[in-house]
Structures are given as structure tokens and as C-alpha cells.
Scaffold this active site. Structure first.
Site, short mmCIF file in Angstrom:
data_model
loop_
_atom_site.label_atom_id
_atom_site.label_comp_id
_atom_site.label_asym_id
_atom_site.label_seq_id
_atom_site.Cartn_x
_atom_site.Cartn_y
_atom_site.Cartn_z
CB ILE A 1 -3.51 5.36 3.14
CG1 ILE A 1 -2.23 4.48 3.01
CG2 ILE A 1 -3.95 5.63 4.44
CD1 ILE A 1 -0.56 5.07 3.27
CE1 TYR B 1 0.68 1.50 4.37
CE2 TYR B 1 0.99 -0.85 4.47
CZ TYR B 1 1.13 0.42 5.13
OH TYR B 1 1.66 0.48 6.33
CB CYS B 2 1.84 3.80 -1.62
SG CYS B 2 0.80 3.61 -3.10
CB THR B 3 0.03 8.46 -0.26
OG1 THR B 3 1.20 8.31 0.32
CG2 THR B 3 -1.01 9.45 0.24
N GLY C 1 -1.96 5.08 -4.17
CA GLY C 1 -1.81 4.03 -5.04
C GLY C 1 -1.03 3.94 -6.06
#
Length: 445
Positions: A344, A315-317, A319
Site C-alpha cells: 500500500i 496486498y498488505c502494508t 509487501g
């Protein structure tokens, strides 16, 4: 039918306009009063969103390089579905991206920037041969028109986007600018209201590996509602692909933190973490085994798959980094690779806090600094010396100096760097903008 950037557009979905031979850009001179009582003028483009009733009010010089005698602009559907004037004036922050084969990306820069300027849409947009990536702020109608313009090109249709609300306080700051308030008042707005950057780069998110292409292969998307079940499975290795200044203020429970300082470090971390063998090394090892020669290191894995977890969830901020990260892992032989759709931000928007496995706050790349569940404004501020998030406790530390340094960068900055930062801060406090007559230096007597 009309051709635009190699794309055929049906006339039924377009409004047709004639380009005039000249275009006048309206400039408004605003008298600013700085904290010391000095007056100075600042010229800016006139762009009151309350009076942009239709696309005819936009200057057409921004499209001249693309069209000869006629042009087409998508008709906004906003007015049909948002008739309430309060909705029209509501600010919104939208992050978006799309990986695409986009070799003519440079042609879009000028018209896109001028469109944003004339609609008072601020923020940053990156154009590259692999697609588009951006985060912009403006009224709902203005942002809607910018996104529609981008998607005139079929290659950029279907932008992946996450929308965040703007607090009433930030809206007051933004709309206050339209009533000729000083520029310095915008320090706490999500973006500088009058400024948009449209940059040309080699990648829309920098991994430094041009052979890794999310267009060709990418991991499986998992929506926020299904994410908890996936990462709660003991056979799933959860990896946060963000940098350590982001993970420091929040991450998913049990996630592995690579502690990178830049995304381009991620491939090296994967290589070391999972003891992956390069294919040349594997081929040499197989050759030695076939010849009956014992490996010099008995503990060295004989296959690059031996140390790979059965399932990886990343996951990241928003996508976009996961698109490349999952593509990279798949290219290395990982079999089951998943990533959080919308990142997220989408998770915090859709999953109630009572059901959430997120711990802390999420760093965002604008002046909100961090957001919490429901995408509400977080508690962190920004150190303008290193652009890292700082807590209330950080700002109480001896190493904290507003606009200069914080406990996270104090020891790494030289006195010369700190003095330059102090000069910049004096400049801003005196004139409200960087670039006053004394350039931040003490006036000569």
C-alpha cells in the site's frame, strides 16, 4: 579479495581498515528537566550525525567478532550524490525486507545494532533464518550506510524497500534531541530517536508454517500503476491480508477483509473461506468414489480447486506479508496469484489521489500511526493500551483514557491492567522515561 560471512568482496569497491586493540565508546551525560522541575541525568551514546564525515569515526568493536586483523566496510556513495547539507540532515523512514537462506543470522545482530546506535538510526529490525525485515529512521546518510552494511552479504543484496518522508515537525523533534532536549519530547517522533531493536526470531513475518517459503515460490508482482486494472477485473478476488485493526481505517475498494487479529490466522481463514480440502481428505474422497461409495455430503467439493477463484490479488502494508500469503495459496493449488509490489505504501506514493482506488488511511507500525496519499501524515493517533489506531471520535468517547484504553480495548482490559497502564503513564509524564525513581507509583511519605 576479502571474505565476509562466506561472501567474496572485490577490493575495488571497499575501503580497508585496521582494527585497533581497543575501542572507546563516547558517553554523553545529559541533564534532563522533567515537567515537575526535577533534574535527573541520562547517559547516552554520543552520535551527532552532523559530524560523521566518514566511516572512520565509527567504533570498530562492533565488528571484532567477525574479523581478526582487518575489516572492510562499504564506502558510502551518499556524499557523492547528496552534497547539499540540508539533504544530509533530512530524516527518512525506510521499511525493508529480504527473504533469503540465512542460517547465520544471529552473527549480524550485535554489529548491526551497534552501527545503528552510533549513527543515531532508530527503529526495529528482525533477523531470522529466512531473512531480514526492518523499519528504521535516521538521516539519509546514516540510513544509507546501514542498508549498505546489511547488503555486504550477497544473500541480503537487493532489499525490497519503501521510503517515507518525515514531516518538518517530526524532524524538529528528532534534531531537538541532539540539542539535549528531554526524552519526553520524542513521544511524537516516528521512532524513539535513541533506540533501535534488533531481534532474533524464527520468522521475519510470523505465519507459523515453516514449510511455506517465498524463496521457493511466490505470486506475481504487480506494480502500482497496473494495480487498478487488475483489481477492477470482475474475475479478480481482492484480499487484504492485514489484520482487522489495520483494515478498519482503510482498504482498497471491494477488497475482502479476512478480519484476522494476527497473520498466523490467515491460513485457517483461507481454508474456511474457500472450503479447501486437505490432501488426506481428498485422497479418501477419491478412494470412496473409485469404490462406488457415495459421499456422505453431496455438497462437499470433490476437488480442492472447485471453490477457488480464477484469479486472486492480495496486498498488505509494505509487501512482506503478501510474499508468504501468495506462497501459501500457491501451495494449496491456486493458479493465478498476484500481489501489489511495494504494498500500500508504494501505491500511495506513486498513484495520484485522483486516480486512486484506495479508501481511507494506511496504518503503519511506528508513531506516525497512519499515512495518506503521498505518504503524508494521517489523522489517526495510537492507543498505548492496545496499540490500535484511534480517531478523533474515538478520543471523544467515554471509554477513552489517554495512555490507558480506548473504545476498542476498554471492555477487554481488567481494572488491574488499567491501573498498571495508569502507573506507566504517570511515570512517563513525571520523568519523561519509563523507569523513574518511583516506578510510576505514588511516592512514599
Amino acid at each position: 579479495m576479502v571474505r565476509y560471512l562466506g561472501t567474496t568482496l572485490p577490493n575495488s569497491q571497499l575501503l580497508l581498515f585496521r582494527i585497533s586493540s581497543s575501542c572507546v565508546v563516547n558517553l554523553v551525560t545529559t541533564t534532563l528537566l522533567n515537567p515537575n522541575g526535577h533534574r535527573h541525568s541520562h547517559s547516552r551514546r554520543g552520535c551527532n550525525n552532523n559530524h560523521i564525515d566518514n566511516i572512520n569515526s565509527l567504533p570498530f568493536s562492533l565488528f571484532r567478532s567477525r574479523f581478526s586483523t582487518t575489516m572492510t566496510i562499504p564506502k558510502s556513495s551518499f556524499s557523492d550524490s547528496h552534497s547539499d547539507s540540508s539533504s544530509i540532515n533530512t530524516l527518512v523512514v525506510v521499511s525493508f525486507y529480504k527473504f533469503a537462506d540465512f542460517p547465520g543470522h544471529a552473527d549480524l545482530r550485535k554489529p548491526l545494532k551497534e552501527l545503528c546506535q552510533n549513527l543515531c538510526v532508530s527503529g526495529g529490525i528482525i533477523l531470522a533464518p529466512e531473512g531480514i525485515n526492518g523499519s528504521i529512521c535516521g538521516t539519509r546518510e546514516s540510513v544509507d550506510r546501514v542498508l549498505q552494511f546489511i547488503q555486504i552479504d550477497d544473500r541480503l543484496k537487493g532489499l525490497r524497500r519503501v521510503e517515507s518522508p518525515v514531516s518538518p515537525e517530526e524532524e524538529a523533534i528528532h534534531h531537538g534531541h541532539m540539542s539535549n532536549s528531554p526524552l519526553a519530547a520524542g513521544e511524537d517522533a516516528p521512532f524513539r530517536w535513541d533506540h533501535v531493536r534488533v531481534k532474533l526470531k524464527k520468522e521475519i513475518v510470523t505465519l507459523g508454517m515453516p514449510d511455506v517459503s517465498p524463496i521457493e515460490k511466490v505470486g506475481k508482482y504487480v506494480n502500482p500503476k497496473q494495480w487498478n486494472a487488475l483489481i477492477s477485473d470482475p474475475d479478480t478476488t481482492v484480499i487484504d491480508v492485514r489484520n482487522k485493526y489495520e483494515t478498519r481505517i482503510g482498504k482498497f475498494k471491494g477488497a475482502v477483509d479476512p478480519c484476522t487479529t494476527a497473520f498466523r490466522e490467515f491460513p485457517d481463514w483461507v481454508q474456511v473461506q474457500f472450503q479447501l480440502m486437505e490432501m488426506d481428505d481428498k485422497n479418501r474422497s477419491d478412494e470412496r468414489t473409485n469404490q462406488g461409495i457415495q459421499s456422505p455430503n453431496e455438497n462437499m467439493p470433490q476437488s480442492p480447486n472447485e471453490n477457488m477463484p480464477p484469479r486472486v490479488a492480495m496486498y498488505c502494508t509494505g509487501g512482506i506479508r503478501c510474499e508468504k500469503a501468495t506462497s501459501f495459496l500457491l501451495s494449496k493449488g491456486f493458479k493465478e496469484v498476484y500481489h501489489l509490489e511495494g504494498g500500500i505504501l508504494k501505491y500511495l506514493e506513486e498513484v495520484p489521489k485522483s486516480e486512486s482506488l484506495w479508501e481511507g488511511e494506511c496504518f503503519v507500525f511506528d508513531k506516525r500511526v497512519s499515512v495518506d496519499h503521498g505518504l503524508e501524515q494521517g489523522t489517526f493517533k495510537l492507543c498505548y493500551g492496545c496499540k490500535q489506531p484511534v480517531s478523533d471520535a474515538d478520543m471523544e468517547a467515554a471509554e477513552w483514557e489517554y495512555g490507558v484504553c480506548c473504545p476498542h480495548c476498554h471492555s477487554s482490559k481488567s481494572e488491574e491492567e488499567k491501573e498498571r497502564a495508569r502507573a506507566r503513564q504517570r511515570q512517563f509524564e513525571t520523568w519523561g522515561i519509563i523507569g523513574g525513581p518511583d516506578k510510576g507509583r505514588r511516592p512514599t511519605m
